[in-house]
Motif scaffolding. Structure first.
Motif, short mmCIF file in Angstrom:
data_model
loop_
_atom_site.label_atom_id
_atom_site.label_comp_id
_atom_site.label_asym_id
_atom_site.label_seq_id
_atom_site.Cartn_x
_atom_site.Cartn_y
_atom_site.Cartn_z
N THR A 1 36.29 45.07 25.10
CA THR A 1 36.56 44.02 26.07
C THR A 1 37.04 44.56 27.41
O THR A 1 36.70 44.03 28.46
CB THR A 1 37.64 43.05 25.51
OG1 THR A 1 37.20 42.55 24.26
CG2 THR A 1 37.91 41.91 26.46
N GLY B 1 45.23 40.00 30.98
CA GLY B 1 44.43 38.78 30.98
C GLY B 1 44.01 38.40 32.39
O GLY B 1 42.85 38.04 32.64
N TYR B 2 44.92 38.50 33.32
CA TYR B 2 44.63 38.20 34.72
C TYR B 2 43.55 39.14 35.25
O TYR B 2 42.61 38.72 35.91
CB TYR B 2 45.91 38.30 35.57
CG TYR B 2 45.67 38.09 37.03
CD1 TYR B 2 45.55 36.80 37.55
CD2 TYR B 2 45.58 39.17 37.90
CE1 TYR B 2 45.33 36.59 38.89
CE2 TYR B 2 45.36 38.97 39.26
CZ TYR B 2 45.23 37.68 39.75
OH TYR B 2 45.00 37.49 41.09
N GLN B 3 43.70 40.43 34.96
CA GLN B 3 42.70 41.40 35.42
C GLN B 3 41.33 41.11 34.84
O GLN B 3 40.32 41.22 35.52
CB GLN B 3 43.13 42.82 35.08
CG GLN B 3 44.23 43.35 35.94
CD GLN B 3 44.53 44.80 35.65
OE1 GLN B 3 44.00 45.42 34.75
NE2 GLN B 3 45.42 45.37 36.47
N LEU B 4 41.28 40.73 33.57
CA LEU B 4 40.01 40.42 32.93
C LEU B 4 39.38 39.17 33.54
O LEU B 4 38.18 39.12 33.78
CB LEU B 4 40.18 40.26 31.42
CG LEU B 4 40.52 41.53 30.65
CD1 LEU B 4 40.86 41.21 29.20
CD2 LEU B 4 39.41 42.56 30.75
N GLU B 5 40.22 38.15 33.82
CA GLU B 5 39.72 36.92 34.46
C GLU B 5 39.18 37.18 35.85
O GLU B 5 38.17 36.62 36.26
CB GLU B 5 40.82 35.87 34.54
CG GLU B 5 41.18 35.21 33.24
CD GLU B 5 42.38 34.30 33.38
OE1 GLU B 5 42.85 34.04 34.51
OE2 GLU B 5 42.87 33.82 32.34
N GLN B 6 39.86 38.04 36.58
CA GLN B 6 39.48 38.35 37.96
C GLN B 6 38.41 39.43 38.03
O GLN B 6 37.94 39.76 39.12
CB GLN B 6 40.71 38.77 38.78
CG GLN B 6 41.81 37.74 38.83
CD GLN B 6 41.35 36.45 39.45
OE1 GLN B 6 40.71 36.44 40.49
NE2 GLN B 6 41.65 35.34 38.80
N ASP B 7 38.10 40.02 36.87
CA ASP B 7 37.14 41.13 36.79
C ASP B 7 37.56 42.29 37.69
O ASP B 7 36.77 42.84 38.45
CB ASP B 7 35.73 40.66 37.13
CG ASP B 7 34.67 41.63 36.63
OD1 ASP B 7 34.94 42.34 35.63
OD2 ASP B 7 33.58 41.67 37.23
#
Length: 189
Positions: free
Chosen positions: A43, A182-188
Motif C-alpha cells: 500500500t 493516512g493523510y499522505q496516502l490520501e494526498q498521494d
C-alpha cells in the motif's frame, strides 16, 4: 538485559498493565506479522525515512486485527559500530487532532513482539541511498538486493547490526503517526 530495558520503556510510556501484556504474550506463529507487513508494503510506496509511520501502522494493524500487543520502539541503529540513526529525543505529537507537526527527528523506529524485531523501512532506506554508505553496503552484503520487510528474532539479527531501544511510543504517538500516514496516502504524497 534487552528484555528488561524494553519492559521498563513499555511500562514508562504505556503503563504497567500494557507492559505485562507485552511481556507475557507468546507469538504462536509469525504469519500475522508477515501478512500485515505485506499489506502495508503493497500500500505504501517506498520512501526514505518513513520508519516511524510504517512501524506505527504495522503495530496498529497487529493490535487491531490480531490482538497482538506489538510495540513501536524508537532508538538508535548502529551498523558496524557506527550510528546510522541517533535518537536524541522521543517523537513529538500534537495535542490537537487538527494539527500536523513537521519536525526533524533523526532516530529510527521498529516494532517488537515476543523476541522479534520487525522493520519495514530499513531495506527501503538503504536501497534509496545514492551515495556510498555503511548502511547500504551492510544491507546489500548481508541481505542482498530487492528485500522488503525485515522480521527476525533478536538473537538472529546479523552481527554488526544493533537496534538500541530508547523509547516506546504511546497510543497518542502511534495514532498520530498512523493519521499522518493516512493523510499522505490520501494526498498521494
Amino acid at each position: 538485559m534487552r528484555t528488561s530495558v524494553i519492559q521498563q520503556l513499555t511500562a514508562r510510556s504505556r503503563g504497567v498493565q500494557e507492559a505485562r501484556k507485552f511481556q507475557h504474550f507468546n507469538l504462536d506463529s509469525p504469519q500475522p506479522l508477515i501478512e500485515t507487513a505485506k499489506d502495508i508494503m503493497s500500500t505504501v510506496q517506498p520512501s526514505f525515512g518513513a520508519c516511524a509511520m510504517l512501524s506505527a501502522a504495522w503495530a496498529g494493524m497487529l493490535n487491531d486485527h490480531y490482538d497482538i500487543p506489538a510495540i513501536v520502539v524508537a532508538g538508535d541503529l548502529k551498523i558496524e559500530g557506527k550510528r546510522v540513526f541517533k535518537c536524541k529525543k522521543n517523537i513529538s505529537v500534537s495535542g490537537s487532532t487538527e494539527k500536523f507537526l513537521n519536525q526533524k527527528w533523526d532516530g529510527h523506529c521498529w516494532i517488537e513482539i515476543d523476541g522479534f524485531i520487525g522493520d519495514l523501512s530499513i531495506f527501503r532506506t538503504a536501497y534509496s541511498l545514492e551515495h556510498p554508505s555503511v548502511l547500504r553496503q551492510f544491507i546489500e552484503s548481508n541481505f542482498g538486493l530487492g528485500r522488503g520487510a525485515m522480521l527476525s528474532p533478536v538473537k538472529d539479527i546479523p552481527q554488526g547490526m544493533q537496534y538500541i531501544p530508547k523509547f516506546v511510543l504511546d497510543d497518542t504517538q502511534v495514532n498520530g503517526l498512523i493519521a499522518g500516514l493516512g493523510y499522505q496516502l490520501e494526498q498521494d504524497i
